[in-house]
Design a protein around this motif. Structure first.
Motif, mmCIF file in Angstrom:
data_model
loop_
_atom_site.group_PDB
_atom_site.id
_atom_site.type_symbol
_atom_site.label_atom_id
_atom_site.label_comp_id
_atom_site.label_asym_id
_atom_site.label_seq_id
_atom_site.Cartn_x
_atom_site.Cartn_y
_atom_site.Cartn_z
ATOM 1 N N ASP A 170 0.972 -0.510 -0.522
ATOM 2 C CA ASP A 170 -0.019 -0.034 0.320
ATOM 3 C C ASP A 170 1.179 1.030 -0.026
ATOM 4 O OD1 ASP A 170 -2.319 -1.689 0.335
ATOM 5 O OD2 ASP A 170 -1.890 -0.951 2.648
ATOM 6 N N MET A 171 1.623 0.983 0.839
ATOM 7 C CA MET A 171 3.017 2.513 0.693
ATOM 8 C C MET A 171 3.556 2.765 -0.433
ATOM 9 S SD MET A 171 4.186 2.482 4.944
ATOM 10 C CE MET A 171 3.207 2.333 6.158
ATOM 11 N N GLY A 172 3.940 1.504 -1.216
ATOM 12 C CA GLY A 172 4.789 1.429 -2.412
ATOM 13 C C GLY A 172 4.026 2.001 -3.450
ATOM 14 N N VAL A 173 2.933 1.776 -3.274
ATOM 15 C CA VAL A 173 1.923 2.363 -4.108
ATOM 16 C C VAL A 173 1.718 3.969 -4.044
ATOM 17 C CG1 VAL A 173 -0.540 2.445 -5.114
ATOM 18 C CG2 VAL A 173 -0.047 -0.018 -5.027
ATOM 19 N N GLY A 174 1.266 4.198 -2.672
ATOM 20 C CA GLY A 174 1.192 5.843 -2.243
ATOM 21 C C GLY A 174 2.812 6.647 -2.995
ATOM 22 N N ASN A 193 -7.014 2.732 -5.884
ATOM 23 C CA ASN A 193 -8.540 2.182 -6.280
ATOM 24 C C ASN A 193 -7.638 0.352 -5.822
ATOM 25 O OD1 ASN A 193 -11.580 2.728 -6.643
ATOM 26 N ND2 ASN A 193 -10.102 4.193 -7.178
ATOM 27 N N THR A 194 -6.546 0.217 -6.852
ATOM 28 C CA THR A 194 -5.887 -1.203 -6.041
ATOM 29 C C THR A 194 -5.885 -1.050 -5.217
ATOM 30 O OG1 THR A 194 -3.556 0.131 -6.587
ATOM 31 C CG2 THR A 194 -4.707 -1.233 -8.740
ATOM 32 N N ILE A 195 -5.378 0.076 -4.174
ATOM 33 C CA ILE A 195 -5.295 -0.203 -2.546
ATOM 34 C C ILE A 195 -6.406 0.230 -1.784
ATOM 35 C CG2 ILE A 195 -3.226 -0.050 -2.974
ATOM 36 C CD1 ILE A 195 -2.684 2.170 -1.925
ATOM 37 N N GLY A 196 -7.691 0.887 -2.288
ATOM 38 C CA GLY A 196 -8.415 1.427 -1.847
ATOM 39 C C GLY A 196 -9.105 0.428 -1.506
ATOM 40 N N PRO A 197 -9.549 -0.577 -1.240
ATOM 41 C CA PRO A 197 -10.422 -1.153 -0.369
ATOM 42 C C PRO A 197 -10.042 -2.048 0.565
ATOM 43 C CG PRO A 197 -10.702 -1.976 -2.870
ATOM 44 C CD PRO A 197 -9.521 -1.005 -2.155
ATOM 45 N N HIS A 198 -8.737 -2.376 0.474
ATOM 46 C CA HIS A 198 -7.973 -3.117 1.855
ATOM 47 C C HIS A 198 -6.544 -2.588 2.327
ATOM 48 C CE1 HIS A 198 -8.857 -6.055 -1.218
ATOM 49 N NE2 HIS A 198 -8.111 -5.912 -2.177
ATOM 50 N N TYR A 230 3.447 -4.645 -7.221
ATOM 51 C CA TYR A 230 1.593 -5.091 -6.379
ATOM 52 C C TYR A 230 0.582 -4.330 -8.253
ATOM 53 C CZ TYR A 230 -3.116 -5.044 -4.615
ATOM 54 O OH TYR A 230 -4.265 -4.881 -4.106
ATOM 55 N N LEU A 231 1.202 -3.017 -8.135
ATOM 56 C CA LEU A 231 0.365 -2.237 -8.925
ATOM 57 C C LEU A 231 0.975 -2.789 -10.842
ATOM 58 C CD1 LEU A 231 1.578 1.352 -8.867
ATOM 59 C CD2 LEU A 231 -0.596 0.307 -8.785
ATOM 60 N N ALA A 232 1.528 -3.466 -10.806
ATOM 61 C CA ALA A 232 1.980 -4.650 -12.487
ATOM 62 C C ALA A 232 0.768 -5.529 -11.910
ATOM 63 C CB ALA A 232 3.363 -5.257 -12.288
ATOM 64 N N HIS A 233 0.147 -6.217 -11.493
ATOM 65 C CA HIS A 233 -0.243 -7.399 -10.678
ATOM 66 C C HIS A 233 -1.764 -6.502 -11.201
ATOM 67 C CE1 HIS A 233 -2.199 -11.019 -10.051
ATOM 68 N NE2 HIS A 233 -3.089 -10.772 -9.009
ATOM 69 N N ARG A 234 -2.060 -5.412 -10.806
ATOM 70 C CA ARG A 234 -3.844 -5.129 -10.858
ATOM 71 C C ARG A 234 -3.895 -4.124 -11.870
ATOM 72 N NH1 ARG A 234 -6.515 -4.880 -6.497
ATOM 73 N NH2 ARG A 234 -7.934 -5.104 -7.352
ATOM 74 N N THR A 235 -3.378 -3.636 -12.917
ATOM 75 C CA THR A 235 -3.742 -2.820 -13.531
ATOM 76 C C THR A 235 -2.391 -3.600 -14.565
ATOM 77 O OG1 THR A 235 -1.164 -1.788 -13.729
ATOM 78 C CG2 THR A 235 -2.647 -0.487 -11.832
#
Length: 380
Positions: A29-33, A51-56, A187-192
């Motif tokens: 989450d912090m890495g995405v931020g 939105n990849t991390i918002g729900p979690h 993580y972003l590469a996996h979700r986008t």
């Protein structure tokens, strides 16, 4: 029920597991931020990332809260001493974390470019500052923290905030920041998909290289002997009550390497810390993003456990009064407390893992710009 020495080691391992869980789960989450201003070039792309991390993200904070609570309950002397010495650093972490809940909640409430850019900066601060400070803290632990106890076991910290920002600690801060950024990129590469995925992969690659190089450089710095470690030179009673003053401690150049000399299998830990991130980015670039995330997680675990294995049995060494250093054996709670907490951990940790896994399974899949535009009022 386990005996007292065994419970002391078990809780050293369990707190390590909680810290690794925090790094893996809240770390991405912090890495995405951290990557938000650099990977997301448009408002829609930044919304995709959020939105990849918002729900979690709030569920992942459980690892951070539980880790802090476990240190408080299992290692009360460590908790009290660390919050005395790292008081302003801890406040900086908390201030940075304040931006996350309000940023996630308010960022997309108003269709105004300035409003959203301000919250983007806040989310960046909330993602980038904590890993950096945690890494700096680990660097200071390896050098020893200037504190001592008086005759009434009242702790006094004799350093300053600025002393924490020494060259070696800054290097370990770079290791921490880079590995968390890499983890978020994977993580972003996996979700986008598309441009966001490509930029995230490139960012993860650069961050992984920085993390591995800085990790090796920190190890070489310690091996050079310019930073002395700590070693217990007197007899200790593993079953004794908490009394950090009942031992003698010496400082030697090779102290942090002795566990590796005694147990060569421990070399697998830094090896995982180097190989994991590199394989993660290779597989991510090949489109194997899920296994890349697993390897990235293993890389984080390898780096963190390398530090833990080096320092064992020390938890919080003292540079100004080495004999007052806090260890696994003499800074813990009572036998009853550790036993009660052990069964609580055995019951509730699987529950946390189960509901977290279920949430990620339900909300799996790619987040796209089209999805964001089609769900304008429900997406972050």
């Amino acid at each position: 029920m386990f005996d007292y020495p065994t419970l002391k080691v078990i809780w050293w391992l369990l707190i390590g597991v909680l810290l690794i869980g925090f790094a893996i789960m809240d770390g991405h989450d912090m890495g995405v931020g951290t990557l938000l201003p650099f990977v997301g070039k448009t408002d829609d792309e930044r919304r995709v990332m959020i939105n990849t991390i918002g729900p979690h993200w709030d569920g992942n904070q459980v690892w951070f809260i539980t880790g802090g609570g476990a240190i408080f309950a299992a290692w009360p002397l460590v908790y009290a001493t660390a919050f005395s010495g790292f008081y302003w650093a801890m406040l900086a972490v908390l201030w940075a974390l304040f931006f996350r809940p309000v940023g996630f909640d308010y960022r997309s409430k108003i269709h105004n470019a300035t409003w959203r850019k301000v919250w983007d900066v806040g989310l960046f601060i909330g993602g980038a500052v904590p890993p950096l400070i945690f890494g700096v803290a680990f660097g200071n632990l390896l050098q020893g923290v200037p504190f001592h106890f008086d005759n009434f076991m009242v702790v006094t910290y004799t350093g300053t905030f600025w002393q924490l920002l020494n060259p070696f600690a800054i290097l370990t801060g770079v290791v921490s920041s880079a590995m968390i950024t890499m983890h978020g990129g994977i993580y972003l590469a996996h979700r986008t998909e598309g441009a966001v995925q490509q930029r995230a992969t490139n960012a993860a690659t650069g961050a992984a290289i920085v993390a591995v190089v800085a990790f090796i450089a920190a190890g070489a710095w310690l091996h050079a002997g310019s930073i002395e470690g700590f070693v217990i030179t007197s007899a200790i009673d593993p079953a004794g009550l908490a009394n950090p003053m009942a031992k003698t401690v010496a400082r030697t150049a090779d102290a942090w390497w002795r566990n590796y000399q005694k147990q060569p299998l421990l070399w697998a830990l830094p090896a995982i810390g180097v190989i994991g991130p590199l394989l993660a980015v290779v597989l991510s670039r090949a489109g194997r993003t899920l296994i890349a995330f697993v390897l990235s997680s293993l890389g984080l675990a390898g780096i963190i456990t390398t530090a833990g294995a080096s320092m064992f049995p020390f938890v919080l060494p003292s540079s100004s009064m080495p004999g007052a250093s806090l260890t696994v054996w003499d800074s813990v709670s009572s036998h009853f407390t550790l036993g009660l907490m052990f069964w609580a951990a055995i019951i509730f940790t699987p529950i946390v893992i189960a509901y977290t896994s279920w949430c990620y399974r339900v909300m799996r899949g790619k987040v796209t710009v089209e999805h964001i535009r089609a769900n304008e009022h429900s997406a972050y």
